[in-house]
Scaffold this active site. Sequence first.
Site, PDB file in Angstrom:
ATOM      1  N   ASP A 175      31.217  37.448  33.748  1.00 46.76           N
ATOM      2  CA  ASP A 175      31.661  37.317  32.455  1.00 46.76           C
ATOM      3  C   ASP A 175      30.872  35.990  31.464  1.00 46.76           C
ATOM      4  O   ASP A 175      29.864  36.081  30.841  1.00 46.76           O
ATOM      5  CB  ASP A 175      33.363  36.988  32.312  1.00 46.76           C
ATOM      6  CG  ASP A 175      33.389  37.437  30.789  1.00 46.76           C
ATOM      7  OD1 ASP A 175      33.360  38.032  29.960  1.00 46.76           O
ATOM      8  OD2 ASP A 175      34.009  36.216  30.148  1.00 46.76           O
ATOM      9  N   ARG A 200      27.190  27.744  38.098  1.00 44.80           N
ATOM     10  CA  ARG A 200      27.710  27.610  36.975  1.00 44.80           C
ATOM     11  C   ARG A 200      26.741  26.501  36.394  1.00 44.80           C
ATOM     12  O   ARG A 200      27.017  25.308  36.511  1.00 44.80           O
ATOM     13  CB  ARG A 200      29.229  27.472  37.397  1.00 44.80           C
ATOM     14  CG  ARG A 200      30.033  28.822  37.973  1.00 44.80           C
ATOM     15  CD  ARG A 200      31.440  28.216  38.047  1.00 44.80           C
ATOM     16  NE  ARG A 200      32.284  29.020  39.366  1.00 44.80           N
ATOM     17  CZ  ARG A 200      32.559  30.504  38.766  1.00 44.80           C
ATOM     18  NH1 ARG A 200      31.402  31.088  38.174  1.00 44.80           N
ATOM     19  NH2 ARG A 200      32.872  31.162  39.943  1.00 44.80           N
ATOM     20  N   GLY A 231      29.571  32.582  39.929  1.00 44.69           N
ATOM     21  CA  GLY A 231      30.585  32.736  41.417  1.00 44.69           C
ATOM     22  C   GLY A 231      29.418  34.018  42.027  1.00 44.69           C
ATOM     23  O   GLY A 231      29.281  35.600  41.026  1.00 44.69           O
ATOM     24  N   ASP A 238      36.377  42.039  36.559  1.00 44.22           N
ATOM     25  CA  ASP A 238      37.538  41.502  35.604  1.00 44.22           C
ATOM     26  C   ASP A 238      35.976  42.220  34.084  1.00 44.22           C
ATOM     27  O   ASP A 238      36.835  41.577  32.750  1.00 44.22           O
ATOM     28  CB  ASP A 238      37.592  40.252  35.686  1.00 44.22           C
ATOM     29  CG  ASP A 238      36.447  39.669  35.651  1.00 44.22           C
ATOM     30  OD1 ASP A 238      35.503  39.803  35.624  1.00 44.22           O
ATOM     31  OD2 ASP A 238      36.832  38.425  35.342  1.00 44.22           O
ATOM     32  N   ASP A 291      35.487  39.702  41.171  1.00 48.51           N
ATOM     33  CA  ASP A 291      37.048  39.982  40.453  1.00 48.51           C
ATOM     34  C   ASP A 291      37.133  41.612  39.757  1.00 48.51           C
ATOM     35  O   ASP A 291      37.945  41.963  39.218  1.00 48.51           O
ATOM     36  CB  ASP A 291      36.695  38.997  38.782  1.00 48.51           C
ATOM     37  CG  ASP A 291      37.226  37.720  39.566  1.00 48.51           C
ATOM     38  OD1 ASP A 291      37.541  37.037  40.157  1.00 48.51           O
ATOM     39  OD2 ASP A 291      36.385  36.413  38.491  1.00 48.51           O
ATOM     40  N   ARG A 316      40.557  34.792  38.764  1.00 42.81           N
ATOM     41  CA  ARG A 316      40.903  34.694  37.987  1.00 42.81           C
ATOM     42  C   ARG A 316      42.089  35.674  37.191  1.00 42.81           C
ATOM     43  O   ARG A 316      42.815  35.350  37.490  1.00 42.81           O
ATOM     44  CB  ARG A 316      40.007  34.683  37.012  1.00 42.81           C
ATOM     45  CG  ARG A 316      38.898  33.692  36.209  1.00 42.81           C
ATOM     46  CD  ARG A 316      37.784  33.529  36.089  1.00 42.81           C
ATOM     47  NE  ARG A 316      36.673  33.524  36.741  1.00 42.81           N
ATOM     48  CZ  ARG A 316      36.024  32.349  36.724  1.00 42.81           C
ATOM     49  NH1 ARG A 316      36.775  31.146  36.035  1.00 42.81           N
ATOM     50  NH2 ARG A 316      35.252  31.837  37.212  1.00 42.81           N
ATOM     51  N   THR A 365      30.079  39.979  40.137  1.00 45.06           N
ATOM     52  CA  THR A 365      31.693  39.808  40.170  1.00 45.06           C
ATOM     53  C   THR A 365      32.300  40.397  41.450  1.00 45.06           C
ATOM     54  O   THR A 365      32.306  41.012  41.430  1.00 45.06           O
ATOM     55  CB  THR A 365      31.977  38.923  39.309  1.00 45.06           C
ATOM     56  OG1 THR A 365      33.488  38.621  39.970  1.00 45.06           O
ATOM     57  CG2 THR A 365      32.790  40.315  38.119  1.00 45.06           C
TER      58      THR A 365
END
Length: 319
Positions: free
Chosen positions: A103, A72, A11, A129, A127, A171, A125
């Site tokens: 990730d 992706r 993404g 994360d 996110d 996510r 990203t």
Amino acid sequence: MKKIGVLTSGGDSPGMNAAVRAVVRAGIYNGLEVVGIKRGYAGLINGEIQNMDLSSVADIIHRGGTILRSARCLEMKEDEGFKKALNVIDIFGIEGIVVIGGDGSMRGAEKLSKAGIATMGLPGTIDNDLAYTDYTIGFKTAVNTVLGAISNIRDTSASHDRVSIIEVMGRHCGDIALYSGIAGGAESIIVPEVEFSVEEICKRLIQSKNRGKRHSIIMLAEGIGNAYDITKEIQEKSGLEARLTTLGHLQRGGSPVAYDRILASRMGERAVKLLMEGKKSRAIGITGTDIRDHDISEALSMKKEINMELYELAKVLSI
Ligand code: F6P
């Protein structure tokens, strides 16, 4: 080291262009040849490679998205696709690769480095994360974008005396919801990392209403489950009118904020430096104000945790 490649994968996130620019410019500054690999690992497998010169990255530092495009790529996880990627790296004489992504992209970078390709991972990203870095490239821009949306939704929420539930991306990580919820003055923040009870949320909504609060904002991280069902449950159990807004991909676009541009620039330059020093497998992050690099496998084995201090702060301030 004479020739390096750079790719953006997974993404996209605001600031990826600034990172590409930094890798290209720092590479050329240090006498390297730099190629851009298009569409992430998909372009690597298919040999979609272009030479990058100084002007190829002019006028992009302020742009969202990625000029290299992104994808992706499931093929990279399979033996055949991975072998094709190694073959392209060999044919084009690429000696080091900078992967900018989240990730899944980092796992591709780890695989490449295990196959002997010098690989640097940059966390790109929205996110936030990835445990080895305080912030990922694009996160702060996404939080600001969400804040703009909260302001608009707050207007209509106030006019109609409603509970507005705003679902954000991330996510399995609740950081976008948490940070934007605090900055946007949300009444409740629901994240996957912390158990929540709809009854408790409704109790707070009713208490607030009884104290004269006519509308409320609830931030909901997508990792929590079905936002529509939760909205329905809140409406039924609180007896208040609720509306759900899912912000979706608007969070991924837009011009990066200064922090993301600077973060991307620092990380991109560090990646080139590490490749030139002969480093093979590093994930680049930020801790406090320091850019730090970690072994990719170690970085990926770290567990991301939500900042409970911020979570508790949100609770106190939304009383
Ligand atoms: O990882 C970034 C992210 O935007 C997540 O927050 C979200 O769950 C996912 O990507 C959406 O992916 P796609 O753009 O492929 O639908």
